[in-house]
Design a protein around this motif. Structure first.
Motif, PDB file in Angstrom:
ATOM      1  N   VAL A  17       0.852  -1.183   0.000  1.00 38.15           N
ATOM      2  CA  VAL A  17       0.000   0.000   0.000  1.00 38.15           C
ATOM      3  C   VAL A  17       0.894   1.241   0.000  1.00 38.15           C
ATOM      4  CG1 VAL A  17      -1.891  -1.168   1.199  1.00 38.15           C
ATOM      5  CG2 VAL A  17      -0.143   0.005   2.533  1.00 38.15           C
ATOM      6  N   THR A  18       0.298   2.418   0.110  1.00 42.87           N
ATOM      7  CA  THR A  18       1.069   3.661   0.145  1.00 42.87           C
ATOM      8  C   THR A  18       1.238   4.122   1.600  1.00 42.87           C
ATOM      9  OG1 THR A  18      -0.880   5.083   0.008  1.00 42.87           O
ATOM     10  CG2 THR A  18       0.091   4.344  -2.071  1.00 42.87           C
ATOM     11  N   PRO A  19       2.257   4.949   1.856  1.00 43.08           N
ATOM     12  CA  PRO A  19       2.411   5.507   3.208  1.00 43.08           C
ATOM     13  C   PRO A  19       1.166   6.255   3.683  1.00 43.08           C
ATOM     14  CG  PRO A  19       4.425   5.853   1.967  1.00 43.08           C
ATOM     15  CD  PRO A  19       3.407   5.320   0.991  1.00 43.08           C
ATOM     16  N   SER A  20       0.480   6.946   2.766  1.00 42.96           N
ATOM     17  CA  SER A  20      -0.728   7.669   3.164  1.00 42.96           C
ATOM     18  C   SER A  20      -1.816   6.709   3.652  1.00 42.96           C
ATOM     19  CB  SER A  20      -1.251   8.523   2.006  1.00 42.96           C
ATOM     20  OG  SER A  20      -1.583   7.716   0.895  1.00 42.96           O
ATOM     21  N   THR A  21      -1.822   5.487   3.098  1.00 40.48           N
ATOM     22  CA  THR A  21      -2.791   4.484   3.562  1.00 40.48           C
ATOM     23  C   THR A  21      -2.500   4.075   4.992  1.00 40.48           C
ATOM     24  OG1 THR A  21      -3.170   3.619   1.335  1.00 40.48           O
ATOM     25  CG2 THR A  21      -3.701   2.170   3.158  1.00 40.48           C
ATOM     26  N   LEU A  22      -1.210   3.909   5.337  1.00 47.04           N
ATOM     27  CA  LEU A  22      -0.852   3.564   6.721  1.00 47.04           C
ATOM     28  C   LEU A  22      -1.254   4.678   7.676  1.00 47.04           C
ATOM     29  CD1 LEU A  22       2.630   1.769   6.562  1.00 47.04           C
ATOM     30  CD2 LEU A  22       0.325   0.831   6.457  1.00 47.04           C
ATOM     31  N   ARG A  23      -1.083   5.916   7.245  1.00 46.55           N
ATOM     32  CA  ARG A  23      -1.497   7.041   8.099  1.00 46.55           C
ATOM     33  C   ARG A  23      -3.011   7.023   8.298  1.00 46.55           C
ATOM     34  NH1 ARG A  23       2.009   9.669   4.343  1.00 46.55           N
ATOM     35  NH2 ARG A  23       4.100   9.982   5.200  1.00 46.55           N
ATOM     36  N   ARG A  24      -3.723   6.701   7.220  1.00 49.35           N
ATOM     37  CA  ARG A  24      -5.191   6.635   7.324  1.00 49.35           C
ATOM     38  C   ARG A  24      -5.605   5.492   8.251  1.00 49.35           C
ATOM     39  NH1 ARG A  24      -8.697   3.778   4.067  1.00 49.35           N
ATOM     40  NH2 ARG A  24      -7.076   3.516   2.487  1.00 49.35           N
ATOM     41  N   TRP A  25      -4.953   4.333   8.112  1.00 48.53           N
ATOM     42  CA  TRP A  25      -5.270   3.204   8.992  1.00 48.53           C
ATOM     43  C   TRP A  25      -5.003   3.542  10.448  1.00 48.53           C
ATOM     44  CZ3 TRP A  25      -2.822  -1.438   5.844  1.00 48.53           C
ATOM     45  CH2 TRP A  25      -3.652  -1.721   4.751  1.00 48.53           C
ATOM     46  N   GLU A  26      -3.938   4.301  10.692  1.00 45.17           N
ATOM     47  CA  GLU A  26      -3.639   4.714  12.066  1.00 45.17           C
ATOM     48  C   GLU A  26      -4.759   5.615  12.593  1.00 45.17           C
ATOM     49  OE1 GLU A  26      -0.307   7.263  14.625  1.00 45.17           O
ATOM     50  OE2 GLU A  26       0.052   6.780  12.511  1.00 45.17           O
ATOM     51  N   HIS A  27      -5.193   6.554  11.741  1.00 43.75           N
ATOM     52  CA  HIS A  27      -6.271   7.464  12.133  1.00 43.75           C
ATOM     53  C   HIS A  27      -7.552   6.691  12.427  1.00 43.75           C
ATOM     54  CE1 HIS A  27      -8.627  11.153  12.259  1.00 43.75           C
ATOM     55  NE2 HIS A  27      -9.486  10.617  11.406  1.00 43.75           N
ATOM     56  N   GLU A  28      -7.784   5.604  11.655  1.00 43.76           N
ATOM     57  CA  GLU A  28      -9.002   4.790  11.845  1.00 43.76           C
ATOM     58  C   GLU A  28      -8.831   3.735  12.927  1.00 43.76           C
ATOM     59  OE1 GLU A  28      -9.512   3.236   7.941  1.00 43.76           O
ATOM     60  OE2 GLU A  28     -10.347   5.096   7.100  1.00 43.76           O
ATOM     61  N   GLY A  29      -7.617   3.643  13.500  1.00 38.08           N
ATOM     62  CA  GLY A  29      -7.366   2.677  14.563  1.00 38.08           C
ATOM     63  C   GLY A  29      -7.115   1.261  14.085  1.00 38.08           C
ATOM     64  N   LYS A  30      -6.857   1.074  12.773  1.00 31.38           N
ATOM     65  CA  LYS A  30      -6.648  -0.263  12.225  1.00 31.38           C
ATOM     66  C   LYS A  30      -5.215  -0.757  12.411  1.00 31.38           C
ATOM     67  CE  LYS A  30     -10.201   0.169   8.613  1.00 31.38           C
ATOM     68  NZ  LYS A  30     -10.452   0.164   7.144  1.00 31.38           N
ATOM     69  N   LEU A  31      -4.262   0.159  12.360  1.00 35.30           N
ATOM     70  CA  LEU A  31      -2.858  -0.241  12.481  1.00 35.30           C
ATOM     71  C   LEU A  31      -2.076   0.882  13.157  1.00 35.30           C
ATOM     72  CD1 LEU A  31      -0.581  -2.241  11.898  1.00 35.30           C
ATOM     73  CD2 LEU A  31      -0.260  -1.133   9.686  1.00 35.30           C
ATOM     74  N   ILE A  32      -1.696   0.656  14.407  1.00 31.12           N
ATOM     75  CA  ILE A  32      -0.967   1.659  15.180  1.00 31.12           C
ATOM     76  C   ILE A  32       0.528   1.349  15.117  1.00 31.12           C
ATOM     77  CG2 ILE A  32      -0.732   2.781  17.421  1.00 31.12           C
ATOM     78  CD1 ILE A  32      -3.477   3.091  16.097  1.00 31.12           C
ATOM     79  N   PRO A  33       1.385   2.337  14.860  1.00 28.90           N
ATOM     80  CA  PRO A  33       2.839   2.095  14.844  1.00 28.90           C
ATOM     81  C   PRO A  33       3.307   1.495  16.166  1.00 28.90           C
ATOM     82  CG  PRO A  33       2.327   4.284  13.984  1.00 28.90           C
ATOM     83  CD  PRO A  33       1.052   3.750  14.563  1.00 28.90           C
ATOM     84  N   ASP A  34       4.309   0.642  16.105  1.00 23.91           N
ATOM     85  CA  ASP A  34       4.829   0.012  17.318  1.00 23.91           C
ATOM     86  C   ASP A  34       5.613   1.005  18.170  1.00 23.91           C
ATOM     87  OD1 ASP A  34       4.358  -3.099  17.003  1.00 23.91           O
ATOM     88  OD2 ASP A  34       4.849  -2.292  15.037  1.00 23.91           O
ATOM     89  N   GLU A  35       6.257   1.946  17.511  1.00 19.40           N
ATOM     90  CA  GLU A  35       7.030   2.952  18.236  1.00 19.40           C
ATOM     91  C   GLU A  35       7.030   4.250  17.444  1.00 19.40           C
ATOM     92  OE1 GLU A  35      11.004   1.827  19.143  1.00 19.40           O
ATOM     93  OE2 GLU A  35      10.440   0.037  20.275  1.00 19.40           O
ATOM     94  N   ARG A  36       7.419   5.310  18.129  1.00 21.71           N
ATOM     95  CA  ARG A  36       7.702   6.587  17.474  1.00 21.71           C
ATOM     96  C   ARG A  36       9.048   7.088  17.991  1.00 21.71           C
ATOM     97  NH1 ARG A  36       4.084   9.799  14.581  1.00 21.71           N
ATOM     98  NH2 ARG A  36       1.964   8.996  14.434  1.00 21.71           N
ATOM     99  N   THR A  37       9.852   7.589  17.070  1.00 24.68           N
ATOM    100  CA  THR A  37      11.168   8.093  17.459  1.00 24.68           C
ATOM    101  C   THR A  37      11.016   9.436  18.174  1.00 24.68           C
ATOM    102  OG1 THR A  37      11.523   9.350  15.418  1.00 24.68           O
ATOM    103  CG2 THR A  37      12.128   7.009  15.404  1.00 24.68           C
ATOM    104  N   ALA A  38      12.128   9.923  18.714  1.00 25.69           N
ATOM    105  CA  ALA A  38      12.111  11.228  19.383  1.00 25.69           C
ATOM    106  C   ALA A  38      11.678  12.332  18.424  1.00 25.69           C
ATOM    107  CB  ALA A  38      13.497  11.537  19.956  1.00 25.69           C
ATOM    108  N   GLY A  39      11.947  12.116  17.137  1.00 28.31           N
ATOM    109  CA  GLY A  39      11.557  13.099  16.135  1.00 28.31           C
ATOM    110  C   GLY A  39      10.134  12.929  15.631  1.00 28.31           C
ATOM    111  N   GLY A  40       9.412  11.923  16.154  1.00 29.78           N
ATOM    112  CA  GLY A  40       8.021  11.717  15.775  1.00 29.78           C
ATOM    113  C   GLY A  40       7.814  10.777  14.600  1.00 29.78           C
ATOM    114  N   TYR A  41       8.876  10.106  14.134  1.00 29.02           N
ATOM    115  CA  TYR A  41       8.750   9.204  12.993  1.00 29.02           C
ATOM    116  C   TYR A  41       8.156   7.866  13.433  1.00 29.02           C
ATOM    117  CZ  TYR A  41      11.728  12.504  10.514  1.00 29.02           C
ATOM    118  OH  TYR A  41      12.232  13.634   9.939  1.00 29.02           O
ATOM    119  N   ARG A  42       7.278   7.321  12.599  1.00 26.77           N
ATOM    120  CA  ARG A  42       6.631   6.047  12.894  1.00 26.77           C
ATOM    121  C   ARG A  42       7.601   4.894  12.657  1.00 26.77           C
ATOM    122  NH1 ARG A  42       3.216   9.509  10.395  1.00 26.77           N
ATOM    123  NH2 ARG A  42       1.054   9.725  11.159  1.00 26.77           N
TER     124      ARG A  42
END
Length: 209
Positions: A17-42
């Motif tokens: 899929v595209t990165p924008s799809t992962l962001r959308r899934w996160e917004h919809e609660g379907k797939l949450i990143p396992d971690e975020r870096t100090a800079g906010g990267y997924r």
């Protein structure tokens, strides 16, 4: 066992899929990143990602490359646009579809453009690729891009500089506008209408030479 964490782009490629799809899934609660870096990267754990879990319920959205020229005289340019788009998409490893239109940039009713917008609104498009932004519309391209943003469609513009056909097509678009309004004002077959159009065509030809 140490987890292998990857960035959003690699995770998206793994899932097809595209990165924008992962962001959308996160917004919809379907797939949450396992971690975020100090800079906010997924960051995502590849061992936890399973494409089948998502593709079974979500149809993969396609990449669409859109090409357009204003007139039949520019068919060679249309073919060049298509070749550039096809080569770029192929080099990225994307599975893609090319939609081509032959019609004025002022015309909102072109068959290909309507099909593209319908697919975007139906969530069938995940990425839109164009050579220049005015290939979509002369005026109104920003509205299409706003729709893409709202529908989480990634927009790729290959060339942000001036389109080499801009002046030629703009002259044709202006002539089209004057043709419509003069026909309404004087009548399509009147001498005044014909005289006005002849004068405009002459001015356009002089400006283009």
């Amino acid at each position: 066992m140490k987890r292998k964490l990857v960035g959003i782009r690699e995770a998206a490629e793994f899932l097809g899929v595209t990165p924008s799809t992962l962001r959308r899934w996160e917004h919809e609660g379907k797939l949450i990143p396992d971690e975020r870096t100090a800079g906010g990267y997924r960051r995502y754990d590849l061992a936890r990602l399973r494409p089948a879990l998502f593709h079974s319920s979500v149809s993969p959205r396609k990449t669409v490359a859109y090409a357009r020229v204003s007139s039949h005289d520019q068919k060679e340019d249309l073919e060049r646009q298509k070749q550039v788009l096809e080569l770029y998409c192929a080099r990225q490893g994307w599975t893609f579809e090319v939609i081509a239109d032959l019609g004025s940039g002022m015309n909102y009713h072109k068959k290909g453009l309507k099909r593209l917008l319908n697919d975007i609104l139906a969530d069938r498009v995940g990425r839109l690729v164009v050579t220049h932004k005015d290939r979509l519309l002369r005026f109104g391209a920003e509205l299409v891009f706003a729709i893409c943003e709202a529908k989480h469609v990634e927009v790729v513009i290959l060339n942000h500089g001036e389109d080499t056909t801009f002046e030629e097509e703009l002259a044709q678009d202006v002539l089209e506008i004057i043709t419509v309004f003069s026909a309404r004002l004087y009548g399509s077959r009147s001498r005044k209408n014909q005289k006005l159009l002849d004068g405009v065509r002459h001015a356009v030809e002089e400006a283009s030479s």
